[in-house]
Design an enzyme around this catalytic site. Structure first.
Site, PDB file in Angstrom:
ATOM      1  N   ARG A  81       7.265  61.828  50.691  1.00 39.09           N
ATOM      2  CA  ARG A  81       8.022  61.719  51.939  1.00 39.09           C
ATOM      3  C   ARG A  81       7.188  62.310  53.070  1.00 39.09           C
ATOM      4  O   ARG A  81       6.734  63.454  52.977  1.00 39.09           O
ATOM      5  CB  ARG A  81       9.355  62.462  51.818  1.00 39.09           C
ATOM      6  CG  ARG A  81      10.136  62.511  53.117  1.00 39.09           C
ATOM      7  CD  ARG A  81      11.493  63.220  52.959  1.00 39.09           C
ATOM      8  NE  ARG A  81      12.117  63.316  54.283  1.00 39.09           N
ATOM      9  CZ  ARG A  81      12.285  64.438  54.965  1.00 39.09           C
ATOM     10  NH1 ARG A  81      11.907  65.597  54.456  1.00 39.09           N
ATOM     11  NH2 ARG A  81      12.832  64.412  56.169  1.00 39.09           N
ATOM     12  N   HIS A 125      10.463  63.495  63.218  1.00 39.00           N
ATOM     13  CA  HIS A 125      10.503  64.877  62.731  1.00 39.00           C
ATOM     14  C   HIS A 125      10.120  65.794  63.898  1.00 39.00           C
ATOM     15  O   HIS A 125       9.109  66.502  63.843  1.00 39.00           O
ATOM     16  CB  HIS A 125       9.572  65.061  61.528  1.00 39.00           C
ATOM     17  CG  HIS A 125       9.898  66.258  60.688  1.00 39.00           C
ATOM     18  ND1 HIS A 125      10.118  66.184  59.327  1.00 39.00           N
ATOM     19  CD2 HIS A 125      10.033  67.567  61.010  1.00 39.00           C
ATOM     20  CE1 HIS A 125      10.363  67.395  58.854  1.00 39.00           C
ATOM     21  NE2 HIS A 125      10.308  68.255  59.868  1.00 39.00           N
ATOM     22  N   GLU A 170      16.777  66.303  60.381  1.00 44.90           N
ATOM     23  CA  GLU A 170      17.447  67.492  60.889  1.00 44.90           C
ATOM     24  C   GLU A 170      17.733  67.455  62.397  1.00 44.90           C
ATOM     25  O   GLU A 170      17.228  68.281  63.167  1.00 44.90           O
ATOM     26  CB  GLU A 170      16.641  68.748  60.545  1.00 44.90           C
ATOM     27  CG  GLU A 170      16.445  68.947  59.054  1.00 44.90           C
ATOM     28  CD  GLU A 170      15.759  70.245  58.684  1.00 44.90           C
ATOM     29  OE1 GLU A 170      15.743  70.579  57.487  1.00 44.90           O
ATOM     30  OE2 GLU A 170      15.234  70.941  59.583  1.00 44.90           O
ATOM     31  N   ASN A 296      18.755  68.282  53.269  1.00 43.81           N
ATOM     32  CA  ASN A 296      17.801  69.387  53.226  1.00 43.81           C
ATOM     33  C   ASN A 296      18.577  70.682  53.048  1.00 43.81           C
ATOM     34  O   ASN A 296      19.469  70.982  53.860  1.00 43.81           O
ATOM     35  CB  ASN A 296      16.978  69.471  54.514  1.00 43.81           C
ATOM     36  CG  ASN A 296      16.061  68.285  54.702  1.00 43.81           C
ATOM     37  OD1 ASN A 296      15.932  67.431  53.823  1.00 43.81           O
ATOM     38  ND2 ASN A 296      15.417  68.220  55.849  1.00 43.81           N
ATOM     39  N   GLU A 351      14.547  67.897  51.190  1.00 42.90           N
ATOM     40  CA  GLU A 351      13.773  69.130  51.344  1.00 42.90           C
ATOM     41  C   GLU A 351      14.486  70.255  50.623  1.00 42.90           C
ATOM     42  O   GLU A 351      15.707  70.398  50.727  1.00 42.90           O
ATOM     43  CB  GLU A 351      13.599  69.540  52.809  1.00 42.90           C
ATOM     44  CG  GLU A 351      12.646  68.701  53.620  1.00 42.90           C
ATOM     45  CD  GLU A 351      12.478  69.231  55.043  1.00 42.90           C
ATOM     46  OE1 GLU A 351      12.649  70.460  55.256  1.00 42.90           O
ATOM     47  OE2 GLU A 351      12.175  68.413  55.927  1.00 42.90           O
TER      48      GLU A 351
END
Length: 444
Positions: A81, A125, A170, A296, A351
């Site tokens: 990933r 990200h 996130e 995550n 994660e």
């Protein structure tokens, strides 16, 4: 907790992987036409990063990707990933595409294909092109449209070569750390702006899902959310209410729009919505069917209203980030998600990992604490699966020691140690353990 991994048995179809992100490992900050991102700007502003470092070189993955894929293959994982640097493939975040940037990712995919390693890519990200930030960034609703265009282009080019595409990683961090308390880029401390940014991130996710499906991408599509259960420190009414609020403002704030088409009322009841702009059609756009949900998980929220607040006991210790090690929280979280969201799709633990103050002794890094951490969390995943949660994979964070955002290079999460002065990679004992564990699963 078990001291042996012998009781851990997963489906032969279970995905085993490692994870990274672009700004944290790539370096090559100005190579081959890449434009600056908000993290380039942030890290070059004095006082923003604890050790004063930047991601200009990081792990130099941009030039060493072939070596790194060889390392990934040596770990016996079947999946990798990683994220795409938006400003590498579109320097301004709008306008012309940068073919040299796309060539880098195409070459990386080719190397992964040679090794029969499936690619799981993340579009965002945290590294918004500075060109878009100059136009208002995520506060500007127009950014959601630019993100959808970017998503469609990546899906058009790579959708047949990757297993999954996640829109965001996130978004809670983007909104609350980037705009709420200024810990992360772009470094804004304004809770009203954070609220609006969180909505635009969700809207951009929905628009991107629509755009990628419009180009008939065969990759499975989803989003990656950082999540945690909220545990009241005591059984007082105050602590219980505070824990419910914490869960509503973090987990449910992103899950409810995606799965229920609305924001959680418990959160709305405690917010000033006067400056929160939601267009009538927005919630329907956000509520797109997901092929998968990435979760995550690093810690729980231990919620205390006392002054000073009570602290968790940390019976299993704390990571080098100061985070409590609480594996059973992952089971609790997953079971709670299954109960709250009947349409929950396949789940990947995208994660999970531990920062350790690793030391090289006689050329080796004995990180038994990290091995324990992974084993305990795999036990937690196994318990969630036994409880009926459709968990299909686990990605350790991270493959390499890397640039850890505002902590700079002081914190090490990797299975692989990186000497930043020489770029030498050294597998830690946890890397060998993870490899052997995966081999035991695939041989079963």
């Amino acid at each position: 907790m078990n001291n042996s991994s012998a009781s851990l048995v997963f489906s032969p179809a279970f995905t085993w992987g490692v994870a990274t992100s672009a700004y944290q490992i790539e370096g090559g900050a100005a190579a081959d036409g890449r434009g600056p991102s908000i993290w380039d700007t942030f890290t070059h502003t004095p006082g923003k990063v604890i050790d004063g470092s930047t991601g200009d070189v990081a792990c130099d993955h941009y030039h060493r990707y072939a070596e790194d894929v060889d390392i990934i293959a040596s770990l016996a994982v079947d999946s990798y990933r990683f994220s795409i640097s938006w400003s590498r493939v579109q320097p301004l975040g709008y306008g012309a595409w940068n073919e040299a940037g796309f060539d880098f990712y195409s070459n990386l995919l080719g190397k992964l294909e040679e090794k029969n390693i499936k690619a799981h890519i993340t579009l965002y990200h945290w590294d918004l092109p500075q060109g878009l930030q100059d136009k208002g960034g995520w506060l500007n609703r127009e950014t959601t449209l630019r993100f959808a265009e970017y998503a469609a282009e990546v899906a058009r080019r790579f959708g047949k070569r990757v297993a999954t595409i996640a829109t965001h990683n996130e978004p809670w961090c983007t909104a609350n750390l980037g705009y709420g308390n200024a810990q992360f880029a772009p470094g804004v401390a304004d809770t009203v702006q954070a609220l609006q940014v969180s909505h635009h991130l969700l809207l951009s996710h929905g628009l991107a899902m629509q755009a990628m499906r419009a180009v008939n991408s065969p990759a499975r599509l989803g989003i990656v959310l950082n999540q945690w259960p909220a545990t009241p420190a005591t059984d007082s009414a105050e602590d219980i209410a505070a824990a419910e609020w914490e869960y509503a403002r973090s987990v449910q704030w992103f899950m409810d729009p995606i799965f229920k088409g609305r924001y959680p009322q418990k959160a709305l009841d405690r917010m000033d919505m006067a400056q929160f702009q939601v267009h009538p059609e927005d919630m329907q756009i956000i509520r797109q069917p997901l092929d998968f949900l990435g979760v995550n998980y690093y810690f729980r929220a231990f919620v205390s209203t006392e002054n000073p607040p009570r602290q968790p006991e940390g019976k299993l210790g704390f990571s080098d980030m100061g985070w409590e090690i609480y594996p059973s929280g992952l089971t609790d979280l997953l079971l709670q998600l299954k109960a709250e969201y009947p349409d929950l799709p396949a789940v990947y633990i995208t994660e999970n990992g531990m920062a350790v103050a690793d030391q090289i002794v006689d050329g080796k890094i004995n990180d038994q604490a990290r091995i324990n951490y992974v084993q305990w969390h795999l036990e937690a995943v196994q318990a969630a699966i036994a409880g009926g949660v459709n968990v299909q994979g686990y990605f350790y964070w991270s493959l390499l020691d890397n640039f850890e955002w505002n902590s700079g290079y002081e914190k090490r999460f990797g299975l692989v140690h990186v000497d930043y002065a020489t770029q030498k990679r050294t597998l830690k004992e946890s890397a060998y353990w993870y490899r052997n564990f995966i081999r035991s699963q695939t041989a079963a």
